[in-house]
Design a protein around this motif. Structure first.
Motif, PDB file in Angstrom:
ATOM      1  N   VAL A   1       0.701  -1.841  -0.078  1.00  0.00           N
ATOM      2  CA  VAL A   1       0.339   0.199   0.283  1.00  0.00           C
ATOM      3  C   VAL A   1       1.018   1.348   0.021  1.00  0.00           C
ATOM      4  CG1 VAL A   1      -1.880   1.380   0.869  1.00  0.00           C
ATOM      5  CG2 VAL A   1      -2.249  -0.819   1.395  1.00  0.00           C
ATOM      6  N   ILE A   2       1.883   1.013   0.626  1.00  0.00           N
ATOM      7  CA  ILE A   2       2.948   2.630   1.156  1.00  0.00           C
ATOM      8  C   ILE A   2       3.545   2.927  -0.236  1.00  0.00           C
ATOM      9  CG2 ILE A   2       4.421   3.498   2.236  1.00  0.00           C
ATOM     10  CD1 ILE A   2       2.610   2.160   4.904  1.00  0.00           C
ATOM     11  N   ARG A   3       4.125   1.807  -0.919  1.00  0.00           N
ATOM     12  CA  ARG A   3       5.158   1.624  -1.665  1.00  0.00           C
ATOM     13  C   ARG A   3       4.637   2.139  -3.116  1.00  0.00           C
ATOM     14  NH1 ARG A   3       8.747  -3.935  -1.881  1.00  0.00           N
ATOM     15  NH2 ARG A   3      10.094  -2.829  -0.517  1.00  0.00           N
ATOM     16  N   GLY A   4       3.204   1.330  -3.217  1.00  0.00           N
ATOM     17  CA  GLY A   4       2.347   2.435  -4.146  1.00  0.00           C
ATOM     18  C   GLY A   4       2.193   3.770  -4.231  1.00  0.00           C
ATOM     19  N   LEU A   5       1.831   3.734  -3.156  1.00  0.00           N
ATOM     20  CA  LEU A   5       1.671   5.823  -2.453  1.00  0.00           C
ATOM     21  C   LEU A   5       2.428   6.020  -3.197  1.00  0.00           C
ATOM     22  CD1 LEU A   5      -1.764   5.370  -0.382  1.00  0.00           C
ATOM     23  CD2 LEU A   5      -1.626   5.384  -2.808  1.00  0.00           C
ATOM     24  N   ARG A   6       3.209   5.494  -2.497  1.00  0.00           N
ATOM     25  CA  ARG A   6       4.782   6.616  -2.485  1.00  0.00           C
ATOM     26  C   ARG A   6       4.539   6.647  -4.231  1.00  0.00           C
ATOM     27  NH1 ARG A   6       9.125   4.318   0.938  1.00  0.00           N
ATOM     28  NH2 ARG A   6       8.139   5.219   2.413  1.00  0.00           N
ATOM     29  N   GLU A   7       4.870   5.546  -4.819  1.00  0.00           N
ATOM     30  CA  GLU A   7       5.648   5.306  -6.139  1.00  0.00           C
ATOM     31  C   GLU A   7       4.984   6.734  -6.830  1.00  0.00           C
ATOM     32  OE1 GLU A   7       6.730   1.803  -8.824  1.00  0.00           O
ATOM     33  OE2 GLU A   7       6.430   1.738  -7.503  1.00  0.00           O
ATOM     34  N   LEU A   8       3.358   6.522  -7.317  1.00  0.00           N
ATOM     35  CA  LEU A   8       2.858   7.507  -7.118  1.00  0.00           C
ATOM     36  C   LEU A   8       2.662   8.548  -7.433  1.00  0.00           C
ATOM     37  CD1 LEU A   8      -0.447   5.082  -7.786  1.00  0.00           C
ATOM     38  CD2 LEU A   8       0.702   5.741  -9.304  1.00  0.00           C
ATOM     39  N   ALA A   9       3.692   8.807  -6.086  1.00  0.00           N
ATOM     40  CA  ALA A   9       3.862  10.433  -5.459  1.00  0.00           C
ATOM     41  C   ALA A   9       1.923  10.811  -5.880  1.00  0.00           C
ATOM     42  CB  ALA A   9       3.882  11.287  -6.887  1.00  0.00           C
ATOM     43  N   PHE A  10       1.289   9.884  -4.895  1.00  0.00           N
ATOM     44  CA  PHE A  10      -0.308   9.540  -4.325  1.00  0.00           C
ATOM     45  C   PHE A  10      -0.663  11.302  -3.351  1.00  0.00           C
ATOM     46  CE2 PHE A  10      -3.904   9.541  -1.663  1.00  0.00           C
ATOM     47  CZ  PHE A  10      -5.138   9.248  -2.500  1.00  0.00           C
ATOM     48  N   ASP A  11      -1.406  12.166  -4.305  1.00  0.00           N
ATOM     49  CA  ASP A  11      -1.827  13.474  -3.794  1.00  0.00           C
ATOM     50  C   ASP A  11      -2.967  13.585  -3.891  1.00  0.00           C
ATOM     51  OD1 ASP A  11      -1.143  15.790  -2.161  1.00  0.00           O
ATOM     52  OD2 ASP A  11      -1.165  16.956  -4.683  1.00  0.00           O
ATOM     53  N   GLY A  12      -3.967  12.914  -3.615  1.00  0.00           N
ATOM     54  CA  GLY A  12      -5.243  12.913  -3.650  1.00  0.00           C
ATOM     55  C   GLY A  12      -5.874  12.527  -1.898  1.00  0.00           C
ATOM     56  N   GLU A  13      -7.097  11.861  -1.381  1.00  0.00           N
ATOM     57  CA  GLU A  13      -7.726  11.407  -0.519  1.00  0.00           C
ATOM     58  C   GLU A  13      -7.497  10.522   0.185  1.00  0.00           C
ATOM     59  OE1 GLU A  13      -9.547  14.156   0.960  1.00  0.00           O
ATOM     60  OE2 GLU A  13      -9.490  15.823  -0.937  1.00  0.00           O
ATOM     61  N   LEU A  14      -6.803  10.790   1.463  1.00  0.00           N
ATOM     62  CA  LEU A  14      -6.697   8.918   2.031  1.00  0.00           C
ATOM     63  C   LEU A  14      -7.564   9.172   3.087  1.00  0.00           C
ATOM     64  CD1 LEU A  14      -4.799   6.974   1.581  1.00  0.00           C
ATOM     65  CD2 LEU A  14      -3.188   8.318   3.507  1.00  0.00           C
ATOM     66  N   ILE A  15      -8.164   7.888   3.914  1.00  0.00           N
ATOM     67  CA  ILE A  15      -9.504   7.345   4.286  1.00  0.00           C
ATOM     68  C   ILE A  15      -9.541   7.100   5.059  1.00  0.00           C
ATOM     69  CG2 ILE A  15     -12.174   7.944   4.395  1.00  0.00           C
ATOM     70  CD1 ILE A  15     -12.062   9.194   1.557  1.00  0.00           C
ATOM     71  N   PHE A  16      -9.872   6.922   6.315  1.00  0.00           N
ATOM     72  CA  PHE A  16      -9.549   6.095   7.042  1.00  0.00           C
ATOM     73  C   PHE A  16     -10.564   5.929   7.510  1.00  0.00           C
ATOM     74  CE2 PHE A  16      -5.497   7.424   6.642  1.00  0.00           C
ATOM     75  CZ  PHE A  16      -4.535   6.641   7.137  1.00  0.00           C
ATOM     76  N   ASP A  17     -10.949   4.339   7.702  1.00  0.00           N
ATOM     77  CA  ASP A  17     -11.657   3.798   7.688  1.00  0.00           C
ATOM     78  C   ASP A  17     -12.200   2.690   9.290  1.00  0.00           C
ATOM     79  OD1 ASP A  17     -14.791   2.467   8.192  1.00  0.00           O
ATOM     80  OD2 ASP A  17     -14.777   1.481   6.404  1.00  0.00           O
ATOM     81  N   ILE A  18     -12.827   2.995  10.672  1.00  0.00           N
ATOM     82  CA  ILE A  18     -12.259   2.408  11.563  1.00  0.00           C
ATOM     83  C   ILE A  18     -13.776   1.847  12.219  1.00  0.00           C
ATOM     84  CG2 ILE A  18     -10.046   3.265  11.996  1.00  0.00           C
ATOM     85  CD1 ILE A  18     -11.067   4.429  14.430  1.00  0.00           C
ATOM     86  N   GLU A  19     -14.888   2.181  11.393  1.00  0.00           N
ATOM     87  CA  GLU A  19     -16.001   2.093  11.751  1.00  0.00           C
ATOM     88  C   GLU A  19     -15.566   0.705  13.001  1.00  0.00           C
ATOM     89  OE1 GLU A  19     -20.217   1.353  10.330  1.00  0.00           O
ATOM     90  OE2 GLU A  19     -18.947   0.635   9.025  1.00  0.00           O
ATOM     91  N   ASP A  20     -15.271  -0.290  13.001  1.00  0.00           N
ATOM     92  CA  ASP A  20     -15.629  -1.808  13.427  1.00  0.00           C
ATOM     93  C   ASP A  20     -14.598  -1.670  14.815  1.00  0.00           C
ATOM     94  OD1 ASP A  20     -17.582  -3.786  12.010  1.00  0.00           O
ATOM     95  OD2 ASP A  20     -16.365  -3.213  10.844  1.00  0.00           O
TER      96      ASP A  20
END
Length: 423
Positions: free
Chosen positions: A260-279
């Motif tokens: 997950v982190i490698r992919g987002l770093r490689e893409l230089a991701f600059d979008g929305e990172l949404i944390f869903d911890i409902e359970d």
């Protein structure tokens, strides 16, 4: 990159104030509003058939019967968020249960999505239609569905598709838009017909994990189409939304966070990172949720730090390292050529005036000679201890932490196994 937290499991739809206060108090600045909280999937299928004694709130039945009431039920939550300095960065439109087969509900879903468009900010996640639609008709039905939504939306509203899973015999399998190549084609076709970048993709990490997919490969296929990522943990077989790093077996995460982190770093991701911890949130006592949310914010900041690691390196024209071990070696392997350090230093006096991975190893006292615009990257797991040491030396230079847990590549033979001076 913007980080937000979902309200699900934290803010009660009928009494959201306490949950919103808890989120604001944890230093989150934005939220993701999953509007299925106002009209749950199971309620949508009981449209007009509200039974006495149902555990579902009556107002959700009214929304299902009259979608134009949607705004009046969503507004109190949005107003409370604004009052406490929380921006609604992303909204998720209502959706059906994954095993729904009646296609007549798709009209209602379209109406509710249009109501969401009227009040969302810049980003709306709308799951593709699949209920009662044959495989051969999936694209055409969804092409029409999304075209109608694009026609309702202003030019500043971007509609995001989301990968789905379905169930066969109680087991999760890949559903609509779960194939990355198909997802990419759909987004491109929709944008082509819309005449601009009106559509993007939201990758749900938990869904990928349930479907046993390579998350990094999925991200690489999507490329710049990837505008949002929902971060949630699960065990890979049971649908749940847990805090990252909490679904573990034998000390190892059940989600491949490395990819997950490698992919987002490689893409230089600059979008929305949404944390869903409902359970996870539902499992905690409400008395402990403020502490849980502060922990969630710390995890979110960790993700940001890891994903934007190279961006931090780019900020400085001059840098030195502190540490002449495995982390230093991994820095030099991954970034040494692109962002070369002046030298490295180490507390081990036996290494002073030697070379390590092409770098001169100097005593910590050498840091006092640095120009003020030179940053010190600590390459050692004893970050806070070394940071305190540098500050006690009276050194005023900027200090950053470097971490090699999620590097693009590693040396697997550790320094102590091959001799301290080899690379």
């Amino acid at each position: 990159m913007n980080i937000s937290c979902t309200l699900s499991g934290i803010a009660d739809p009928r009494h959201p104030a306490q949950g919103i206060l808890d989120i604001a108090g944890s230093d989150f600045k934005s939220i993701c509003f999953d509007t299925s909280r106002l009209c749950p999937p199971e309620q949508l299928e009981k449209q007009g058939k509200q039974r006495s004694g149902s555990a579902v709130a009556p107002e959700t039945a009214r929304i299902a019967e009259d979608p134009t009431l949607f705004f009046s039920y969503a507004k109190p939550t949005l107003d409370l968020c604004a009052e406490h300095g929380l921006r609604c960065a992303v909204m998720i439109a209502p959706y059906l249960k994954r095993d729904t087969v009646r296609s007549d509900f798709n009209v209602l879903i379209g109406q509710l999505a249009e109501e969401c468009i009227k009040i969302c900010g810049n980003c709306l996640i709308v799951r593709p239609l699949s209920a009662g639609i044959s495989k051969e008709r999936l694209w055409e039905e969804n092409r029409r569905f999304y075209a109608r939504l694009a026609a309702c939306a202003g030019p500043d509203v971007q509609i995001l598709l989301e990968n789905q899973c379905r169930e066969i015999g109680g087991h999760p399998v890949r559903g609509i838009c779960a194939d990355p190549d198909t997802a990419a084609v759909w987004v491109d076709r929709l944008n082509g017909e819309a005449g601009g970048e009106r559509f993007g993709f939201c990758l749900n990490v938990g869904t990928c994990n349930l479907c046993g997919q390579n998350i990094r490969d999925f991200m690489m296929t999507l490329g710049k189409r990837l505008k949002a990522v929902i971060i949630r943990d699960n065990d890979g077989s049971t649908e749940s939304s847990q805090l990252p790093f909490t679904s573990v077996a034998h000390g190892a995460s059940r989600t491949n966070w490395l990819d997950v982190i490698r992919g987002l770093r490689e893409l230089a991701f600059d979008g929305e990172l949404i944390f869903d911890i409902e359970d996870t949130a539902r499992a905690f006592s409400p008395m402990l949720r403020p502490q849980l949310l502060r922990m969630t914010k710390s995890v979110a900041d960790f993700f940001r730090w890891q994903i934007e690691m190279e961006n931090v390196l780019k900020e400085y024209s001059s840098r030195v390292l502190f540490g002449a071990g495995n982390m230093c070696r991994n820095y030099m392997k991954c970034y040494g050529e692109k962002y070369p350090p002046l030298f490295t230093c180490d507390n081990n006096s036996g290494l002073w005036d030697t070379e390590f991975c092409g770098l001169k190893v100097r005593a910590p006292e050498a840091l006092k000679e640095l120009p003020q615009d030179c940053v010190i990257f600590i390459c050692n797991i004893y970050y806070r201890e070394i940071e305190a040491q540098i500050k006690q030396m009276g050194i005023k230079n900027r200090i950053e932490f470097f971490n090699d847990e999620y590097m693009p590549d590693f040396h697997f033979d550790r320094v102590e196994d091959r001799g301290r001076m080899q690379c």
